[in-house]
Write a protein that holds these residues in place. Sequence first.
Motif, PDB file in Angstrom:
ATOM      1  N   GLY A   1       0.811  -1.211   0.000  1.00 51.29           N
ATOM      2  CA  GLY A   1       0.000   0.000   0.000  1.00 51.29           C
ATOM      3  C   GLY A   1       0.845   1.262   0.000  1.00 51.29           C
ATOM      4  N   LEU A   2       1.926   1.256   0.765  1.00 50.59           N
ATOM      5  CA  LEU A   2       2.817   2.417   0.781  1.00 50.59           C
ATOM      6  C   LEU A   2       3.447   2.647  -0.585  1.00 50.59           C
ATOM      7  CD1 LEU A   2       4.592   1.966   4.236  1.00 50.59           C
ATOM      8  CD2 LEU A   2       2.849   3.652   3.633  1.00 50.59           C
ATOM      9  N   HIS A   3       3.855   1.568  -1.239  1.00 46.06           N
ATOM     10  CA  HIS A   3       4.414   1.703  -2.592  1.00 46.06           C
ATOM     11  C   HIS A   3       3.370   2.284  -3.541  1.00 46.06           C
ATOM     12  CE1 HIS A   3       4.927  -0.039  -6.698  1.00 46.06           C
ATOM     13  NE2 HIS A   3       6.083   0.555  -6.576  1.00 46.06           N
ATOM     14  N   PHE A   4       2.138   1.784  -3.446  1.00 46.63           N
ATOM     15  CA  PHE A   4       1.072   2.274  -4.321  1.00 46.63           C
ATOM     16  C   PHE A   4       0.803   3.758  -4.073  1.00 46.63           C
ATOM     17  CE2 PHE A   4      -3.393   3.116  -5.220  1.00 46.63           C
ATOM     18  CZ  PHE A   4      -3.525   2.622  -6.512  1.00 46.63           C
ATOM     19  N   PHE A   5       0.723   4.151  -2.815  1.00 43.70           N
ATOM     20  CA  PHE A   5       0.432   5.545  -2.496  1.00 43.70           C
ATOM     21  C   PHE A   5       1.557   6.482  -2.940  1.00 43.70           C
ATOM     22  CE2 PHE A   5      -2.303   3.822   1.117  1.00 43.70           C
ATOM     23  CZ  PHE A   5      -3.450   3.938   0.364  1.00 43.70           C
ATOM     24  N   VAL A   6       2.798   6.020  -2.795  1.00 42.38           N
ATOM     25  CA  VAL A   6       3.924   6.890  -3.144  1.00 42.38           C
ATOM     26  C   VAL A   6       3.892   7.239  -4.625  1.00 42.38           C
ATOM     27  CG1 VAL A   6       6.429   6.958  -3.418  1.00 42.38           C
ATOM     28  CG2 VAL A   6       5.441   6.238  -1.253  1.00 42.38           C
ATOM     29  N   TYR A   7       3.751   6.240  -5.496  1.00 42.89           N
ATOM     30  CA  TYR A   7       3.793   6.591  -6.921  1.00 42.89           C
ATOM     31  C   TYR A   7       2.483   7.184  -7.415  1.00 42.89           C
ATOM     32  CZ  TYR A   7       1.311   2.391  -8.664  1.00 42.89           C
ATOM     33  OH  TYR A   7       0.370   1.432  -8.949  1.00 42.89           O
ATOM     34  N   GLN A   8       1.374   6.931  -6.708  1.00 44.86           N
ATOM     35  CA  GLN A   8       0.127   7.588  -7.095  1.00 44.86           C
ATOM     36  C   GLN A   8       0.109   9.051  -6.666  1.00 44.86           C
ATOM     37  OE1 GLN A   8      -2.337   6.752  -9.002  1.00 44.86           O
ATOM     38  NE2 GLN A   8      -1.691   4.640  -9.369  1.00 44.86           N
ATOM     39  N   CYS A   9       0.944   9.414  -5.707  1.00 41.87           N
ATOM     40  CA  CYS A   9       1.048  10.821  -5.311  1.00 41.87           C
ATOM     41  C   CYS A   9       1.778  11.661  -6.348  1.00 41.87           C
ATOM     42  CB  CYS A   9       1.757  10.941  -3.957  1.00 41.87           C
ATOM     43  SG  CYS A   9       0.762  10.439  -2.542  1.00 41.87           S
ATOM     44  N   PHE A  10       2.460  11.010  -7.274  1.00 41.80           N
ATOM     45  CA  PHE A  10       3.143  11.728  -8.351  1.00 41.80           C
ATOM     46  C   PHE A  10       2.139  12.082  -9.441  1.00 41.80           C
ATOM     47  CE2 PHE A  10       6.894  10.056  -6.358  1.00 41.80           C
ATOM     48  CZ  PHE A  10       7.884  10.969  -6.674  1.00 41.80           C
ATOM     49  N   THR A  11       1.865  13.347  -9.597  1.00 36.61           N
ATOM     50  CA  THR A  11       1.070  13.783 -10.747  1.00 36.61           C
ATOM     51  C   THR A  11       1.957  13.762 -11.990  1.00 36.61           C
ATOM     52  OG1 THR A  11       1.634  16.116 -10.404  1.00 36.61           O
ATOM     53  CG2 THR A  11      -0.317  15.261  -9.246  1.00 36.61           C
ATOM     54  N   ARG A  12       1.360  14.064 -13.131  1.00 30.48           N
ATOM     55  CA  ARG A  12       2.155  14.053 -14.361  1.00 30.48           C
ATOM     56  C   ARG A  12       3.255  15.108 -14.309  1.00 30.48           C
ATOM     57  NH1 ARG A  12      -0.567  14.932 -20.222  1.00 30.48           N
ATOM     58  NH2 ARG A  12      -0.218  17.131 -19.704  1.00 30.48           N
ATOM     59  N   SER A  13       2.948  16.252 -13.740  1.00 27.79           N
ATOM     60  CA  SER A  13       3.967  17.300 -13.606  1.00 27.79           C
ATOM     61  C   SER A  13       5.097  16.858 -12.679  1.00 27.79           C
ATOM     62  CB  SER A  13       3.326  18.585 -13.077  1.00 27.79           C
ATOM     63  OG  SER A  13       4.284  19.579 -12.837  1.00 27.79           O
ATOM     64  N   HIS A  14       4.743  16.194 -11.579  1.00 34.72           N
ATOM     65  CA  HIS A  14       5.766  15.686 -10.666  1.00 34.72           C
ATOM     66  C   HIS A  14       6.673  14.686 -11.368  1.00 34.72           C
ATOM     67  CE1 HIS A  14       2.838  16.525  -7.089  1.00 34.72           C
ATOM     68  NE2 HIS A  14       3.346  17.627  -7.595  1.00 34.72           N
ATOM     69  N   THR A  15       6.057  13.788 -12.125  1.00 31.73           N
ATOM     70  CA  THR A  15       6.827  12.745 -12.796  1.00 31.73           C
ATOM     71  C   THR A  15       7.756  13.341 -13.847  1.00 31.73           C
ATOM     72  OG1 THR A  15       4.935  11.266 -12.464  1.00 31.73           O
ATOM     73  CG2 THR A  15       6.641  10.539 -13.979  1.00 31.73           C
ATOM     74  N   GLU A  16       7.272  14.321 -14.576  1.00 31.35           N
ATOM     75  CA  GLU A  16       8.114  14.963 -15.579  1.00 31.35           C
ATOM     76  C   GLU A  16       9.321  15.637 -14.934  1.00 31.35           C
ATOM     77  OE1 GLU A  16       4.597  16.016 -18.854  1.00 31.35           O
ATOM     78  OE2 GLU A  16       5.290  17.523 -17.409  1.00 31.35           O
ATOM     79  N   GLN A  17       9.110  16.277 -13.803  1.00 26.94           N
ATOM     80  CA  GLN A  17      10.232  16.911 -13.102  1.00 26.94           C
ATOM     81  C   GLN A  17      11.157  15.862 -12.486  1.00 26.94           C
ATOM     82  OE1 GLN A  17       9.192  20.528 -10.720  1.00 26.94           O
ATOM     83  NE2 GLN A  17       7.096  20.052 -11.320  1.00 26.94           N
ATOM     84  N   LEU A  18      10.580  14.763 -12.002  1.00 25.63           N
ATOM     85  CA  LEU A  18      11.401  13.701 -11.424  1.00 25.63           C
ATOM     86  C   LEU A  18      12.306  13.071 -12.478  1.00 25.63           C
ATOM     87  CD1 LEU A  18      11.997  11.832  -8.943  1.00 25.63           C
ATOM     88  CD2 LEU A  18      10.200  10.338  -9.841  1.00 25.63           C
ATOM     89  N   LEU A  19      11.785  12.878 -13.680  1.00 25.27           N
ATOM     90  CA  LEU A  19      12.549  12.258 -14.767  1.00 25.27           C
ATOM     91  C   LEU A  19      13.348  13.274 -15.574  1.00 25.27           C
ATOM     92  CD1 LEU A  19       9.843   9.726 -16.029  1.00 25.27           C
ATOM     93  CD2 LEU A  19      11.708   9.321 -14.417  1.00 25.27           C
ATOM     94  N   ALA A  20      13.401  14.509 -15.100  1.00 27.21           N
ATOM     95  CA  ALA A  20      14.171  15.577 -15.765  1.00 27.21           C
ATOM     96  C   ALA A  20      13.701  15.783 -17.204  1.00 27.21           C
ATOM     97  CB  ALA A  20      15.663  15.268 -15.720  1.00 27.21           C
ATOM     98  N   LEU A  21      12.381  15.787 -17.388  1.00 25.19           N
ATOM     99  CA  LEU A  21      11.799  16.035 -18.699  1.00 25.19           C
ATOM    100  C   LEU A  21      11.278  17.458 -18.761  1.00 25.19           C
ATOM    101  CD1 LEU A  21       9.760  12.726 -19.052  1.00 25.19           C
ATOM    102  CD2 LEU A  21      11.989  13.219 -20.061  1.00 25.19           C
ATOM    103  N   GLN A  22      10.963  17.871 -19.956  1.00 26.43           N
ATOM    104  CA  GLN A  22      10.365  19.195 -20.126  1.00 26.43           C
ATOM    105  C   GLN A  22       8.937  19.164 -19.593  1.00 26.43           C
ATOM    106  OE1 GLN A  22      10.314  20.609 -24.135  1.00 26.43           O
ATOM    107  NE2 GLN A  22       9.409  22.598 -23.603  1.00 26.43           N
ATOM    108  N   VAL A  23       8.652  20.070 -18.690  1.00 30.93           N
ATOM    109  CA  VAL A  23       7.336  20.097 -18.055  1.00 30.93           C
ATOM    110  C   VAL A  23       6.321  20.673 -19.031  1.00 30.93           C
ATOM    111  CG1 VAL A  23       5.986  20.946 -16.105  1.00 30.93           C
ATOM    112  CG2 VAL A  23       8.406  20.366 -15.801  1.00 30.93           C
TER     113      VAL A  23
END
Length: 200
Positions: free
Chosen positions: A53-75
């Motif tokens: 459940g903790l794993h599921f919640f952690v990656y579900q807390c990443f919105t698309r903008s969060h993920t783009e910034q995490l992966l060093a992509l253009q937001v």
Amino acid sequence: VMPSDGQVMSVWLFYRLNNVVSALALLSIVLAHRCRLGRCRFARFDLQLCIIGLHFFVYQCFTRSHTEQLLALQVGPPAHDEAYQLIMCLAWWAAVVSQAEMDLRYQIFMLHANIFVWVGLGMHFRTPSSNNGFFLKLTVSYYCIVGVLIELNRRAEQRRCEMLFLQHRLEQQVDQERRLAMDEREATLEKVSPAEQAAR
């Protein structure tokens, strides 16, 4: 199945791979629990379910903008998918509360860890919604809804414990009455036998 318009493939893979990992992990512990492989006890099952459940919640807390910034992509432009991500978390809570008799302490821990990660990501990445009241309202609403679900689960668990206690008391009473009846029968037979021998 495939990335939607405007969604980068790496962002899509981030969610899909994490979904597959969570699904396989959940399926494995459920099968192990049902088949009783490795003596999977309830306490261990709750701990494993909490980790998933903790794993599921952690990656579900990443919105698309969060993920783009995490992966060093253009937001890209704001997707405003915060509510969608929390709905996915609510779906997990509904499934756990309705199907798994999970320890209340693990549920409370997961809820507050979920809120901590959600608020922390919102403050760190500075998404557009975190700068207005919408993010706060969404977070408070999610916290209250999950709190109500946990409270309902606690009451249901309390009722189950009371029913099991009453069932145990009833079984004890039935066994006691059965033993008393057998003792009375044996005592009656002991009284009747000497009388029959004297009559003969």
